[in-house]
Design a protein around this motif. Sequence first.
Motif, short mmCIF file in Angstrom:
data_model
loop_
_atom_site.label_atom_id
_atom_site.label_comp_id
_atom_site.label_asym_id
_atom_site.label_seq_id
_atom_site.Cartn_x
_atom_site.Cartn_y
_atom_site.Cartn_z
N ARG A 191 0.83 -1.21 0.00
CA ARG A 191 0.00 0.00 0.00
C ARG A 191 0.86 1.26 0.00
NH1 ARG A 191 -5.15 -1.15 4.04
NH2 ARG A 191 -6.19 -2.66 2.68
N SER A 192 1.98 1.19 0.70
CA SER A 192 2.89 2.34 0.72
C SER A 192 3.44 2.61 -0.67
CB SER A 192 4.02 2.08 1.71
OG SER A 192 4.95 3.16 1.69
N GLN A 193 3.82 1.55 -1.39
CA GLN A 193 4.32 1.70 -2.75
C GLN A 193 3.22 2.22 -3.68
OE1 GLN A 193 5.80 -2.20 -3.67
NE2 GLN A 193 7.65 -1.97 -2.44
N GLU A 194 2.00 1.73 -3.47
CA GLU A 194 0.88 2.19 -4.30
C GLU A 194 0.60 3.67 -4.06
OE1 GLU A 194 -3.57 0.47 -5.46
OE2 GLU A 194 -2.35 -0.49 -3.91
N LEU A 195 0.68 4.09 -2.81
CA LEU A 195 0.46 5.50 -2.49
C LEU A 195 1.57 6.36 -3.07
CD1 LEU A 195 -1.19 7.63 -1.00
CD2 LEU A 195 0.13 7.12 1.07
N ASP A 196 2.80 5.87 -3.05
CA ASP A 196 3.92 6.62 -3.63
C ASP A 196 3.69 6.83 -5.12
OD1 ASP A 196 5.20 6.81 -1.22
OD2 ASP A 196 6.52 5.08 -1.55
N ARG A 197 3.24 5.79 -5.83
CA ARG A 197 2.97 5.93 -7.26
C ARG A 197 1.85 6.93 -7.52
NH1 ARG A 197 2.90 0.31 -7.23
NH2 ARG A 197 0.72 0.32 -7.92
N LEU A 198 0.82 6.88 -6.66
CA LEU A 198 -0.30 7.81 -6.81
C LEU A 198 0.16 9.26 -6.64
CD1 LEU A 198 -3.32 8.45 -7.07
CD2 LEU A 198 -3.55 7.98 -4.63
N LEU A 199 0.97 9.50 -5.61
CA LEU A 199 1.46 10.86 -5.37
C LEU A 199 2.38 11.33 -6.50
CD1 LEU A 199 2.17 10.67 -1.53
CD2 LEU A 199 0.22 11.71 -2.69
N LYS A 200 3.15 10.41 -7.06
CA LYS A 200 4.03 10.76 -8.18
C LYS A 200 3.20 11.15 -9.40
CE LYS A 200 8.00 9.03 -10.78
NZ LYS A 200 8.95 7.90 -10.98
N THR A 201 2.14 10.37 -9.66
CA THR A 201 1.25 10.70 -10.78
C THR A 201 0.58 12.05 -10.57
OG1 THR A 201 0.83 8.36 -11.21
CG2 THR A 201 -0.79 9.93 -12.06
N ALA A 202 0.11 12.29 -9.34
CA ALA A 202 -0.55 13.57 -9.03
C ALA A 202 0.42 14.73 -9.18
CB ALA A 202 -1.11 13.53 -7.61
N GLY A 203 1.66 14.54 -8.75
CA GLY A 203 2.64 15.61 -8.88
C GLY A 203 2.99 15.91 -10.33
N ALA A 204 3.12 14.85 -11.16
CA ALA A 204 3.46 15.06 -12.57
C ALA A 204 2.33 15.76 -13.31
CB ALA A 204 3.78 13.73 -13.23
N GLY A 205 1.08 15.47 -12.93
CA GLY A 205 -0.06 16.08 -13.63
C GLY A 205 -0.56 17.36 -13.00
N GLY A 206 -0.11 17.67 -11.79
CA GLY A 206 -0.59 18.87 -11.10
C GLY A 206 -2.00 18.70 -10.57
N TYR A 207 -2.38 17.46 -10.22
CA TYR A 207 -3.73 17.19 -9.74
C TYR A 207 -3.78 17.33 -8.20
CZ TYR A 207 -3.60 14.74 -14.25
OH TYR A 207 -3.41 14.42 -15.56
N GLY A 208 -4.84 17.96 -7.72
CA GLY A 208 -5.11 17.97 -6.28
C GLY A 208 -6.01 16.80 -5.94
N LEU A 209 -5.54 15.91 -5.07
CA LEU A 209 -6.24 14.65 -4.82
C LEU A 209 -6.81 14.56 -3.42
CD1 LEU A 209 -3.81 11.99 -6.37
CD2 LEU A 209 -5.77 13.10 -7.45
N LYS A 210 -7.85 13.74 -3.32
CA LYS A 210 -8.36 13.25 -2.05
C LYS A 210 -8.19 11.73 -2.09
CE LYS A 210 -10.30 12.60 1.86
NZ LYS A 210 -9.56 12.91 3.10
#
Length: 312
Positions: free
Chosen positions: A99-118
């Motif tokens: 789950r930690s690795q999955e969250l890291d990938r999610l945050l990396k995707t959000a950072g690359a796209g400039g998305y604000g996530l919940k």
Amino acid sequence: MRDTRESRLLLVLLIAIAFALITVDIRKAEQSPMDSARHVAASAFGPVENGVSAAVDPVGNSIAAVRDSGVRHDRISRLEAENAKLKQRLGSSDRHRARSQELDRLLKTAGAGGYGLKGAQVIGIGSAQGFSWTVTIDAGTKDGLARDMTVINGDGLVGRVTTVSSSTATVLLANDPDFSVGTRMEKSSELGFATGRGGDAMTVQLLNGKANVKKGDRIVTFGSRNNKPFVPGVPVGTVSKVDRTAGDLTRSVNVRPFVSFSKLDIVGVVVQPPRTDPRDDVLRAKKPPKPKPAPTVTVTKTPKPDASESRS
């Protein structure tokens, strides 16, 4: 025997003689006057004692064996319980690590796209809305979620929010046949519309029937007005097959999604769209799959026969 004065005197005398013999025996332990009496008693009662011992020892040994077996059984049970706890702890650690690795990938995707996530977690599969491909997540209106928001994970496009309650939301997955999203090809920027086909498959209808597209090309979301229902730049998948039918105004391609819809866990709902279109930035941030190593071929040369041997 009557309780008379003579009998009482005789009892006292016998007791006195007994104490005297004991005292003499203790003081002369090396050569006690009682040794001969002991030897006689030993000769008389020794065989009986050995017989009783022989009869009793197996019972005693059996009792000891049962007792030792019980101790070993308790120890084995205790070790098995400790091993089970250790395996459970290791399994839990593996889940947390994944789950930690999955969250890291999610945050990396959000950072690359400039998305604000919940961030949210998938807590249910399917819904009461028929046979749609949907999941339920543990976030709702109290977390800022609204209908038609884009849902992603670390791999790419998951789907869009369809219904929202105060604490949960239903997400229509991108592989659902009723799902549709505008797409753009990487590099060539050819536009199209992607629809779900169930399982891990999608179809993209390109607007240009003569578009130069080949297997392995990647696709992202095109986005829409006011970023609803989809924000731009989210990775969708790779082209797996191209329809070579000529003469059509459009061209159809099969797409393998980046997301594995049967293994969803941690997802992110885009509550804040990017300020500018990220274009292919998110795709560039994704690590390309490692190529499979080429098989090793060993060639063995056959030695040529000697000239002299051939002449002979």
